[in-house]
Enzyme design. Structure first.
Site, mmCIF file in Angstrom:
data_model
loop_
_atom_site.group_PDB
_atom_site.id
_atom_site.type_symbol
_atom_site.label_atom_id
_atom_site.label_comp_id
_atom_site.label_asym_id
_atom_site.label_seq_id
_atom_site.Cartn_x
_atom_site.Cartn_y
_atom_site.Cartn_z
ATOM 1 N N LYS A 213 47.043 47.731 29.583
ATOM 2 C CA LYS A 213 47.079 49.177 29.307
ATOM 3 C C LYS A 213 48.541 49.567 29.069
ATOM 4 O O LYS A 213 49.311 49.717 30.006
ATOM 5 C CB LYS A 213 46.519 49.918 30.537
ATOM 6 C CG LYS A 213 45.907 51.254 30.270
ATOM 7 C CD LYS A 213 46.834 52.318 29.721
ATOM 8 C CE LYS A 213 47.772 52.939 30.713
ATOM 9 N NZ LYS A 213 48.730 53.874 30.074
ATOM 10 N N GLU A 294 56.425 47.306 40.521
ATOM 11 C CA GLU A 294 57.880 47.302 40.285
ATOM 12 C C GLU A 294 58.269 48.705 39.847
ATOM 13 O O GLU A 294 57.769 49.213 38.845
ATOM 14 C CB GLU A 294 58.220 46.258 39.225
ATOM 15 C CG GLU A 294 57.861 44.845 39.648
ATOM 16 C CD GLU A 294 58.560 44.426 40.934
ATOM 17 O OE1 GLU A 294 59.800 44.384 40.955
ATOM 18 O OE2 GLU A 294 57.866 44.161 41.936
ATOM 19 N N CYS A 328 65.481 51.074 34.464
ATOM 20 C CA CYS A 328 65.412 51.063 35.930
ATOM 21 C C CYS A 328 66.696 50.464 36.495
ATOM 22 O O CYS A 328 67.085 50.739 37.615
ATOM 23 C CB CYS A 328 64.209 50.252 36.368
ATOM 24 S SG CYS A 328 64.230 48.580 35.723
ATOM 25 N N GLU A 426 66.301 59.241 41.162
ATOM 26 C CA GLU A 426 66.358 58.605 39.846
ATOM 27 C C GLU A 426 66.246 59.685 38.766
ATOM 28 O O GLU A 426 65.252 60.411 38.707
ATOM 29 C CB GLU A 426 65.214 57.595 39.685
ATOM 30 C CG GLU A 426 65.314 56.828 38.380
ATOM 31 C CD GLU A 426 64.181 55.822 38.170
ATOM 32 O OE1 GLU A 426 63.012 56.200 38.330
ATOM 33 O OE2 GLU A 426 64.489 54.656 37.833
HETATM 34 N N1 LIG Z 1 61.448 47.916 38.427
HETATM 35 C C1 LIG Z 1 61.275 47.652 37.168
HETATM 36 O O1 LIG Z 1 61.250 46.482 36.757
HETATM 37 C C2 LIG Z 1 61.111 48.762 36.168
HETATM 38 C C3 LIG Z 1 61.218 48.476 34.811
HETATM 39 C C4 LIG Z 1 61.051 49.505 33.879
HETATM 40 C C5 LIG Z 1 60.802 50.786 34.304
HETATM 41 N N2 LIG Z 1 60.708 51.058 35.625
HETATM 42 C C6 LIG Z 1 60.498 52.432 36.075
HETATM 43 O O2 LIG Z 1 59.491 53.068 35.283
HETATM 44 C C7 LIG Z 1 59.702 54.462 35.257
HETATM 45 C C8 LIG Z 1 59.650 54.985 33.847
HETATM 46 O O3 LIG Z 1 58.447 54.643 33.232
HETATM 47 P P1 LIG Z 1 57.212 55.660 33.045
HETATM 48 O O4 LIG Z 1 57.704 57.054 32.915
HETATM 49 O O5 LIG Z 1 56.365 55.110 31.958
HETATM 50 O O6 LIG Z 1 56.462 55.480 34.442
HETATM 51 P P2 LIG Z 1 55.053 56.048 34.920
HETATM 52 O O7 LIG Z 1 54.878 55.616 36.319
HETATM 53 O O8 LIG Z 1 54.918 57.492 34.631
HETATM 54 O O9 LIG Z 1 53.971 55.310 33.988
HETATM 55 C C9 LIG Z 1 53.835 53.901 33.988
HETATM 56 C C10 LIG Z 1 52.430 53.528 33.557
HETATM 57 O O10 LIG Z 1 51.499 53.981 34.536
HETATM 58 C C11 LIG Z 1 50.415 54.621 33.884
HETATM 59 N N3 LIG Z 1 49.764 55.546 34.835
HETATM 60 C C12 LIG Z 1 49.916 56.888 34.959
HETATM 61 N N4 LIG Z 1 49.128 57.362 35.952
HETATM 62 C C13 LIG Z 1 48.499 56.283 36.476
HETATM 63 C C14 LIG Z 1 47.551 56.131 37.539
HETATM 64 N N5 LIG Z 1 47.121 57.161 38.282
HETATM 65 N N6 LIG Z 1 47.103 54.887 37.815
HETATM 66 C C15 LIG Z 1 47.530 53.821 37.090
HETATM 67 N N7 LIG Z 1 48.415 53.918 36.082
HETATM 68 C C16 LIG Z 1 48.878 55.134 35.775
HETATM 69 C C17 LIG Z 1 51.064 55.254 32.676
HETATM 70 O O11 LIG Z 1 50.115 55.598 31.707
HETATM 71 C C18 LIG Z 1 52.010 54.159 32.240
HETATM 72 O O12 LIG Z 1 51.324 53.203 31.475
HETATM 73 C C19 LIG Z 1 61.070 54.659 35.906
HETATM 74 O O13 LIG Z 1 60.903 55.078 37.229
HETATM 75 C C20 LIG Z 1 61.699 53.277 35.859
HETATM 76 O O14 LIG Z 1 62.690 53.048 36.823
HETATM 77 C C21 LIG Z 1 60.849 50.072 36.559
HETATM 78 N N1 LIG Z 2 65.252 44.041 32.988
HETATM 79 C C1 LIG Z 2 66.052 45.121 32.483
HETATM 80 C C2 LIG Z 2 65.660 46.447 33.042
HETATM 81 C C3 LIG Z 2 64.227 46.832 32.932
HETATM 82 C C4 LIG Z 2 64.023 48.208 33.470
HETATM 83 O O1 LIG Z 2 63.992 49.220 32.880
HETATM 84 C C5 LIG Z 2 67.507 44.878 32.810
HETATM 85 O O2 LIG Z 2 67.811 43.922 33.503
HETATM 86 O O3 LIG Z 2 68.355 45.665 32.399
#
Ligand SMILES: NC(=O)c1ccc[n+]([C@@H]2O[C@H](COP(=O)([O-])OP(=O)(O)OC[C@H]3O[C@@H](n4cnc5c(N)ncnc54)[C@H](O)[C@@H]3O)[C@@H](O)[C@H]2O)c1
Ligand SMILES: N[C@@H](CCC=O)C(=O)O
Length: 525
Positions: A213, A294, A328, A426
């Site tokens: 998804k 994550e 992130c 964040e």
């Molecule tokens: N730790 C990591 O590796 C990592 C990497 C990239 C991004 N991020 C984090 O992601 C965030 C940004 O991404 P975003 O805005 O797309 O995040 P988000 O949590 O809003 O959405 C992520 C996904 O979850 C889905 N979603 C929404 N509601 C849901 C529910 N109730 N149940 C299951 N899935 C649901 C969304 O449609 C989307 O596909 C930031 O906080 C960023 O730090 C973390």
């Molecule tokens: N893996 C990426 C970050 C992914 C999160 O948004 C990095 O290492 O910069």
């Protein structure tokens, strides 16, 4: 047998990046944008259910963040019945795929790596048009996808060998790893290719099947990878690709009794929600669901008095403002020793001021944030920050000609109090905070003053300080004398501590264990 096959691979090497400084390469990237616009713009794309392309009766639009008036393509809104079909398809496919030969899985991934190598510039352009990454940022992510294919090909074979146990005189004992079932892969928009691909390949390499998804802002970057895997020979039922709205594909997917594991990357809010909901055993569910979540970061860069300040300033600016701070891993807090604080701040401000705001399609260093909702949320932090900290750069929306998008000037606040939301929350935009530390130990304490613990950078030339930082900094990925973004698959296993999530360490040697269960067989001689 398997180890011999693994030895048959050439040694792993990271995919090199394109050098867009060369006119010929830049020209090819521009051509790829033209080709993508001709080939894909305005099209309605399908989902894949039971291996078949399915158009939706209702669709949603994907907008170009560089000018949000432009609708680039459309995708179907899955219905509850189609979600049911996707999960049912993945469940049925698992009965065959679980017994597939690991060498077959590895071969498909190797083929996919080659197919992607040939189309990298096209994939870069697709990503630029749906999530606003400039050429180098998109290229970094697509190169990471090639690395993922190569790494997971090797991991599939490695884990198929099981592990040795201490022997018994009268028993033959083996310990092997087996797949677990249907994995829901739920991903964010900021890395729409490498992040869902990493989670999906982890699942598939282990012998599981996937309901993928993608984020609704960026579905084409994901769909093209799914189609690439099909072309490489993956049986089509192994990945079910569903697009649509969170009311249909969020909670209902997580709650479904036939889902064995949720592999999620995204915000803390949704990650925590998934963790909580997945804990409930549904009627007819025969396992405890596994959750990989994550989540976000509030990543610090610590600069000691003895550090190379030019180097630190360059690393900070790249990590804070690359992809408009929407990683992130982005550096969002600088914590510097008092004696170098002003000088470092000056150097960072000078470099950040040079960043030109503009369209990612034209490869501007600083592009828009993903959409207006995000821009408004970021500007709310900025406006409040003006009352609590010292604004030294930016602090306003930036224009980009006639375009309408979430353009925000690179923004830096100084003298930020550790209790300020600027320091703790964040923001996910081009906003950087500076905080002064009494000394380097105090700087480490401040770096750790966060619920998150994803990445951190530490700049010093002193081996003793570096040693202490290695021991004490609370982060899943600590980078010494380099920026805190840009983890490479296979080398910088990625995943955080604390509220940054479950520390799954994608691209690392233990990642596949998340998708496996372990069987011991003891046979009496
Ligand atoms: N730790 C990591 O590796 C990592 C990497 C990239 C991004 N991020 C984090 O992601 C965030 C940004 O991404 P975003 O805005 O797309 O995040 P988000 O949590 O809003 O959405 C992520 C996904 O979850 C889905 N979603 C929404 N509601 C849901 C529910 N109730 N149940 C299951 N899935 C649901 C969304 O449609 C989307 O596909 C930031 O906080 C960023 O730090 C973390
Ligand atoms: N893996 C990426 C970050 C992914 C999160 O948004 C990095 O290492 O910069």
């Amino acid at each position: 047998m398997t180890s011999t096959l693994m030895e048959g691979f050439l040694p792993f090497e990271h995919e090199p990046y394109f050098n867009f400084g060369l006119d010929a390469v830049a020209g090819r990237q521009r051509d790829a944008y033209r080709m993508v616009r001709e080939k894909y713009l305005g099209r309605a794309f399908p989902m894949y259910l039971g291996g078949k392309a399915v158009e939706g009766t209702a669709t949603f639009e994907v907008h170009n963040p560089a000018d949000t008036r432009e609708v680039v393509w459309r995708f179907p809104k899955a219905t509850p019945e189609q979600l049911e079909e996707a999960i049912g398809g993945a469940k049925a496919a698992f009965e065959e795929w679980r017994f597939s030969d690991p060498m077959q899985r590895a071969t498909i991934f190797k083929r996919a790596a080659d197919l992607l190598r040939a189309r990298r510039l096209e994939f870069n352009a697709v990503m630029g048009l749906e999530n606003g990454k400039n050429w180098a940022e998109a290229d970094g992510e697509i190169a990471e996808c090639v690395d993922h294919f190569e790494v997971f090909a090797r991991e599939a074979l490695k884990w198929a060998q099981g592990k040795p146990v201490y022997p018994m005189p009268d028993e033959h004992v083996t310990m092997v790893y087996e797949p677990i079932g249907v994995v829901a892969v739920i991903s964010p928009w900021n890395f729409p290719a490498a992040i869902p691909l990493g989670m999906a390949l982890g699942a598939i390499a282990a012998g599981n099947t996937v309901v993928w998804k993608p984020a609704s802002e960026t579905p084409l970057s994901s769909l093209l990878l799914v189609e690439l895997l099909y072309e490489a020979g993956l049986p089509r039922n192994v990945i079910q690709f569903v697009t649509g709205t969170d009311d249909v594909l969020g909670d209902p997917l997580v709650d479904h009794r036939d889902i064995r594991m949720i592999a999620f990357t995204g915000s803390k809010e949704i990650g925590c929600r998934i963790m909580e909901r997945a804990a409930k055993v549904q009627p007819g569910q025969k396992w405890l669901k596994r959750v990989m979540a994550e989540m976000g970061g509030k990543d610090p860069t610590v600069v000691c008095a003895d550090a190379d300040l030019d180097d630190a300033a360059r690393g900070i600016v790249q990590a804070a403002f690359g992809y408009a701070g929407q990683k992130c891993s982005a550096c969002s807090r600088v914590i510097a020793e008092a004696s170098v604080y002003d000088e470092l701040l000056d150097r960072v401000v000078t470099l950040a001021r040079e960043l030109k705001v503009g369209s990612p399609e034209e490869n501007a260093p600083l592009g828009p944030v993903i959409h207006e909702g995000s821009a408004a949320r970021i500007m709310d932090y900025v406006e409040k920050g003006k009352g609590t900290a010292r604004l030294v750069l930016g602090g306003e929306r930036a224009g980009s000609g006639e375009r309408e998008g979430g353009y925000i000037a690179p923004t830096i606040f100084a003298d930020v109090d550790p209790r300020d939301p600027l320091f703790q929350e964040e923001i996910f935009g081009p906003v950087l905070s500076f905080t002064k530390a009494r000394d380097w130990r105090h700087a480490i304490d401040l770096a750790n003053d966060s619920e998150y613990g994803l990445t951190a950078a530490f700049y010093s030339r002193d081996p003793q300080k570096i040693n202490e930082a290695r021991r004490l900094i609370h982060a899943g990925n600590l980078y010494v004398n380099r920026k805190c973004t840009g983890a490479l698959s296979g080398t910088h296993a990625f995943g955080g501590y604390g509220m940054s999530g479950t520390n799954a360490k994608v691209g690392g040697p233990d990642y596949l264990f998340w998708f496996l269960q372990t069987k011991t067989v003891a046979q009496k001689y």
